[in-house]
Every structure is written in structure tokens, then in C-alpha cells.
Write a protein that holds these residues in place. Structure first.
Motif, mmCIF file in Angstrom:
data_model
loop_
_atom_site.group_PDB
_atom_site.id
_atom_site.type_symbol
_atom_site.label_atom_id
_atom_site.label_comp_id
_atom_site.label_asym_id
_atom_site.label_seq_id
_atom_site.Cartn_x
_atom_site.Cartn_y
_atom_site.Cartn_z
ATOM 1 N N ARG A 225 -10.263 -1.600 -3.107
ATOM 2 C CA ARG A 225 -10.941 -1.876 -1.743
ATOM 3 C C ARG A 225 -9.903 -1.941 -0.997
ATOM 4 N N VAL A 226 -9.760 -1.496 0.303
ATOM 5 C CA VAL A 226 -8.785 -1.508 1.268
ATOM 6 C C VAL A 226 -9.517 -2.203 2.405
ATOM 7 N N LEU A 227 -8.946 -3.054 2.991
ATOM 8 C CA LEU A 227 -9.775 -3.786 4.271
ATOM 9 C C LEU A 227 -8.570 -3.810 5.342
ATOM 10 N N LEU A 228 -9.117 -3.318 6.440
ATOM 11 C CA LEU A 228 -8.039 -2.830 7.629
ATOM 12 C C LEU A 228 -8.294 -3.786 8.622
ATOM 13 N N ASN A 229 -7.153 -4.235 9.243
ATOM 14 C CA ASN A 229 -7.268 -5.215 10.478
ATOM 15 C C ASN A 229 -6.466 -4.379 11.599
ATOM 16 N N GLU A 230 -6.875 -4.761 12.985
ATOM 17 C CA GLU A 230 -6.162 -4.138 13.890
ATOM 18 C C GLU A 230 -4.904 -5.229 14.155
ATOM 19 N N PRO A 231 -3.751 -4.636 14.843
ATOM 20 C CA PRO A 231 -3.796 -3.534 15.262
ATOM 21 C C PRO A 231 -3.043 -2.492 14.814
ATOM 22 N N SER A 232 -2.906 -2.492 13.475
ATOM 23 C CA SER A 232 -2.123 -1.348 12.862
ATOM 24 C C SER A 232 -2.755 -1.034 11.225
ATOM 25 N N PRO A 233 -3.940 -0.618 11.563
ATOM 26 C CA PRO A 233 -4.635 -0.051 10.515
ATOM 27 C C PRO A 233 -3.900 1.101 9.355
ATOM 28 N N LYS A 234 -3.314 1.768 10.069
ATOM 29 C CA LYS A 234 -2.704 3.060 9.329
ATOM 30 C C LYS A 234 -1.434 2.493 8.529
ATOM 31 N N PHE A 235 -0.827 1.552 9.032
ATOM 32 C CA PHE A 235 0.216 0.872 8.253
ATOM 33 C C PHE A 235 -0.412 0.377 7.024
ATOM 34 N N ALA A 236 -1.416 -0.280 7.134
ATOM 35 C CA ALA A 236 -1.910 -1.064 6.072
ATOM 36 C C ALA A 236 -2.474 -0.016 4.958
ATOM 37 N N LEU A 237 -3.182 0.985 5.184
ATOM 38 C CA LEU A 237 -3.631 2.071 4.438
ATOM 39 C C LEU A 237 -2.499 2.841 3.948
ATOM 40 N N ASN A 238 -1.693 3.098 4.758
ATOM 41 C CA ASN A 238 -0.471 3.911 3.889
ATOM 42 C C ASN A 238 0.343 2.967 2.703
ATOM 43 N N ASN A 239 0.380 1.827 3.058
ATOM 44 C CA ASN A 239 0.959 1.130 2.198
ATOM 45 C C ASN A 239 0.235 0.689 0.941
ATOM 46 N N ALA A 240 -1.235 0.609 1.214
ATOM 47 C CA ALA A 240 -2.297 0.381 -0.013
ATOM 48 C C ALA A 240 -2.174 1.619 -0.915
ATOM 49 N N LEU A 241 -2.208 2.688 -0.326
ATOM 50 C CA LEU A 241 -2.723 4.241 -1.059
ATOM 51 C C LEU A 241 -1.444 4.272 -1.866
ATOM 52 N N MET A 242 -0.225 3.971 -1.358
ATOM 53 C CA MET A 242 1.199 4.202 -1.797
ATOM 54 C C MET A 242 1.243 3.325 -3.265
ATOM 55 N N ILE A 243 0.940 1.970 -2.892
ATOM 56 C CA ILE A 243 0.973 0.996 -3.819
ATOM 57 C C ILE A 243 -0.280 1.550 -5.334
ATOM 58 N N MET A 244 -1.258 1.664 -4.624
ATOM 59 C CA MET A 244 -2.345 2.076 -5.612
ATOM 60 C C MET A 244 -1.679 3.373 -6.628
ATOM 61 N N TYR A 245 -1.165 4.399 -5.783
ATOM 62 C CA TYR A 245 -0.686 5.643 -6.499
ATOM 63 C C TYR A 245 0.418 5.186 -7.556
ATOM 64 N N ALA A 246 1.255 4.246 -7.311
ATOM 65 C CA ALA A 246 2.529 3.939 -8.203
ATOM 66 C C ALA A 246 1.761 3.280 -9.253
ATOM 67 N N LEU A 247 0.939 2.445 -9.043
ATOM 68 C CA LEU A 247 0.344 1.649 -10.054
ATOM 69 C C LEU A 247 -0.637 2.637 -11.143
ATOM 70 N N ALA A 248 -1.440 3.220 -10.478
ATOM 71 C CA ALA A 248 -2.322 3.930 -11.486
ATOM 72 C C ALA A 248 -1.811 5.104 -11.984
ATOM 73 N N SER A 249 -0.764 5.928 -11.576
ATOM 74 C CA SER A 249 0.127 6.883 -12.222
ATOM 75 C C SER A 249 1.220 6.598 -13.072
ATOM 76 N N ALA A 250 1.313 5.217 -13.308
ATOM 77 C CA ALA A 250 2.462 4.666 -14.319
ATOM 78 C C ALA A 250 2.499 5.235 -15.537
ATOM 79 N N GLN A 251 1.010 5.335 -16.019
ATOM 80 C CA GLN A 251 0.876 5.936 -17.534
ATOM 81 C C GLN A 251 0.779 7.415 -17.492
ATOM 82 N N SER A 252 1.081 8.168 -16.323
ATOM 83 C CA SER A 252 0.863 9.378 -16.471
ATOM 84 C C SER A 252 2.288 10.288 -16.405
ATOM 85 N N ASP A 253 3.320 9.511 -16.762
ATOM 86 C CA ASP A 253 4.493 10.232 -16.786
ATOM 87 C C ASP A 253 5.019 10.438 -15.292
ATOM 88 N N ALA A 254 4.575 9.497 -14.331
ATOM 89 C CA ALA A 254 4.977 9.845 -13.095
ATOM 90 C C ALA A 254 5.526 8.524 -12.430
#
Length: 307
Positions: A104-133
Motif C-alpha cells: 500500500r502506498v499512502l500519498l501526502n501533499e505537497p509532493s505525492p509524486k516524490f513518494a510514489l516514485n520512491n515507493a515503486l522503486m523500493i518495491m521493485y528492488a525488493l520484489a525482483s531480488a529473487q528474479s536475478d535482477a
């Protein structure tokens, strides 16, 4: 759905946020997947909503860099929680399931895009670690159909060195300026563009065989040398994102890091921010491919002559 380096994920925006999708997710547009039958291939799924109240959790660690802070901890359910601050402003929260397949990603003003970008990047790094990525903190260029990555501490000059290649090495193209993905594939290591590219907007859904990795260090001269074994492995570690205190994630990262260190040419470059640095680097790291390409051209020419 989006697909980055062959890793597919879904982002579900709550009612009201969907009207902001073009602003929140514009850098993901090149990675959109319209294959409705590919839902089964999703590696992780993220639900996005507005933050109504702050998530209660116990802080484990935090990372502070260039006015940005990521606070990491765990809530009462044992889920990993990340808070994102820009300066002193709280911008949002990421709460991950224990298997890192949902979040779950919960966004807050004034910079929701900053939080969403960081959240998806972190999720990607964690979820793909066992996929040789692995997700790198690196700048990467392509030259003659191969990718060349530049590593180093923040402020070392990764982006500067990439720009020097673009300016002084004909045929160079920027693939990503901050967060490329490397995957170990059956035919070797490949490097891919991503939706995360730092201060330089470069969101390319492209990939290339990884030709070499160069660890940079500022110096009053230009000198390059190959590195192997433990030195190569150690050079990779600071540039790879991941939660190393989680055994499954750490094991996946180690396997990929080990494969890269063993199979990809790596170099250390002491350098000035000048044209000569780019040229000596390019000539050295691409040398074996230049020879191989000439041999291949010669072999093809002989076959044509015989035919």
C-alpha cells in the motif's frame, strides 16, 4: 500494468487519484503493458491512496541524501514500512506485505509524486531480488549495441562522465542516468532502462548486453585498470539497492552480484572530468568487443566470398 526489465507489476489508483495519473505516472508511460492475459505474470501489486493518518511503526534505520530522507521500520503486524521526506516535509508511506508481493502506498501533499516514485522503486528492488535482477545507483550509456555502466559515490561524477561520452564518443546514447536494472539472463548480463532516472529525465524501455562496469573515482589524472574477484564484488555492493537484513532478499542479491562480478568485465577509473577520461575509458572497456566485431565481420565476409 507496467514491465521494467521483464519484471511486471501493477499499480491501482484509488478513486480520485486516477485523474492525477498522467502527472503521477508520466515517467512510467513507456513501460505500460496492455496485455490483459498477462495478469498472472505480475511479480508485485501496489494500491495507492491518499494518506489519512500517519502509520504507526518502529524505526529501524534511515537513509539521508541530498535533502531526501527514507525512514525504514516495522509496524505491529510485522510489515516493512517506509516513510519518505523531502527536506522536512512528509510526503508519503509505503507498507509492504511480508512476501513483498503486495503493498500500500499512502500519498501526502505537497509532493505525492516524490513518494510514489520512491515507493515503486523500493518495491521493485525488493520484489525482483529473487528474479536475478538488481536495481543499480548508476549512470549507463549504450555504445555499439552494448551498455556501459558508471558507478561511484554520490558526487563522484557518474552523470558527468556519461555526458562526456555523449559529447566526445560518437554513437553513444544515454540509457539511464540514475537507476538502471541489471539482469543475469541465460546468455549473460543485460542492462535496462527504468522509470527512475534522477535529475535527468531519461525513461527508455530499452535493454542492451552489459559490456562493462566502471567504478569511478575523482583524481588529478586519468588512469584505468581492470578489477576482478573480491575487488569487483566489493565495488558493486554500495551501488545496489536492497534490504540485506532480509535473508531471502540478501541471498537473491548475492547470487546476482556474484554472477555479475564473475561474468562482466569491470574496471576502476581514476579520472578528471574531461574529454580524455571519456576516450581512454571507452577505448579500454570496448577493446575486446571491437576485436570480436572485426573478427565476426571478417568471417561473414569470407563466407560471402565463398558463396
Amino acid at each position: 500494468m507496467y514491465e521494467v526489465a521483464g519484471i511486471r507489476f501493477a499499480v491501482n489508483l484509488a478513486d480520485g487519484l486516477d485523474v492525477l495519473s498522467s502527472r503521477l505516472l508520466d515517467n512510467y508511460a513507456p513501460f505500460v503493458v496492455n496485455d490483459s492475459l498477462g495478469i498472472s505474470k505480475i511479480v508485485f501489486e501496489v494500491s495507492v491512496d491518499r494518506q489519512k493518518e500517519k502509520e504507526e511503526f518502529v524505526e529501524d534505520t534511515r537513509q539521508e541524501e541530498e535533502g531526501q530522507t527514507i525512514v525504514c521500520g516495522r509496524n505491529g503486524a510485522g510489515e516493512c514500512v517506509f516513510e519518505f521526506l523531502l527536506g522536512e516535509k512528509f510526503t508519503g508511506t509505503l507498507i509492504c506485505s511480508r512476501d513483498f508481493k503486495k503493498a500500500r502506498v499512502l500519498l501526502n501533499e505537497p509532493s505525492p509524486k516524490f513518494a510514489l516514485n520512491n515507493a515503486l522503486m523500493i518495491m521493485y528492488a525488493l520484489a525482483s531480488a529473487q528474479s536475478d535482477a538488481v536495481l543499480f545507483h548508476s549512470a549507463v550509456v549504450t555504445y555499439k549495441n552494448r551498455g556501459y555502466m558508471f558507478l561511484g559515490k554520490s558526487g563522484t561524477g557518474k552523470s558527468t562522465h556519461a555526458r562526456l561520452w555523449l559529447a566526445h564518443v560518437d554513437g553513444t546514447e544515454l540509457l539511464n542516468d540514475d537507476n538502471p536494472v541489471v539482469r543475469m539472463m541465460p546468455d549473460g548480463a543485460w542492462v535496462y532502462g527504468s522509470p527512475w532516472s534522477g535529475k535527468t529525465p531519461c525513461y527508455k524501455n530499452k535493454g542492451a548486453r552489459l559490456g562493462a562496469i566502471v567504478d569511478l573515482k575523482q583524481a588529478p589524472y586519468n588512469k584505468i585498470r581492470p578489477i576482478t574477484g573480491i575487488e569487483a564484488y566489493v565495488a558493486l555492493l554500495p551501488s545496489i539497492s536492497g534490504m540485506r537484513w532480509n535473508k531471502k532478499i540478501a541471498d537473491g542479491l548475492h547470487q546476482t552480484e556474484n554472477g555479475i562480478a564473475k561474468n562482466v568485465s569491470m574496471f576502476h577509473l581514476d579520472c578528471l572530468p574531461d574529454e580524455a577520461a571519456a576516450k581512454i575509458c571507452c577505448e579500454t572497456v570496448s577493446a575486446k568487443f571491437e576485436i570480436a566485431d572485426k573478427c565476426a565481420e571478417s568471417a561473414n565476409a569470407n563466407k560471402c566470398a565463398e558463396a
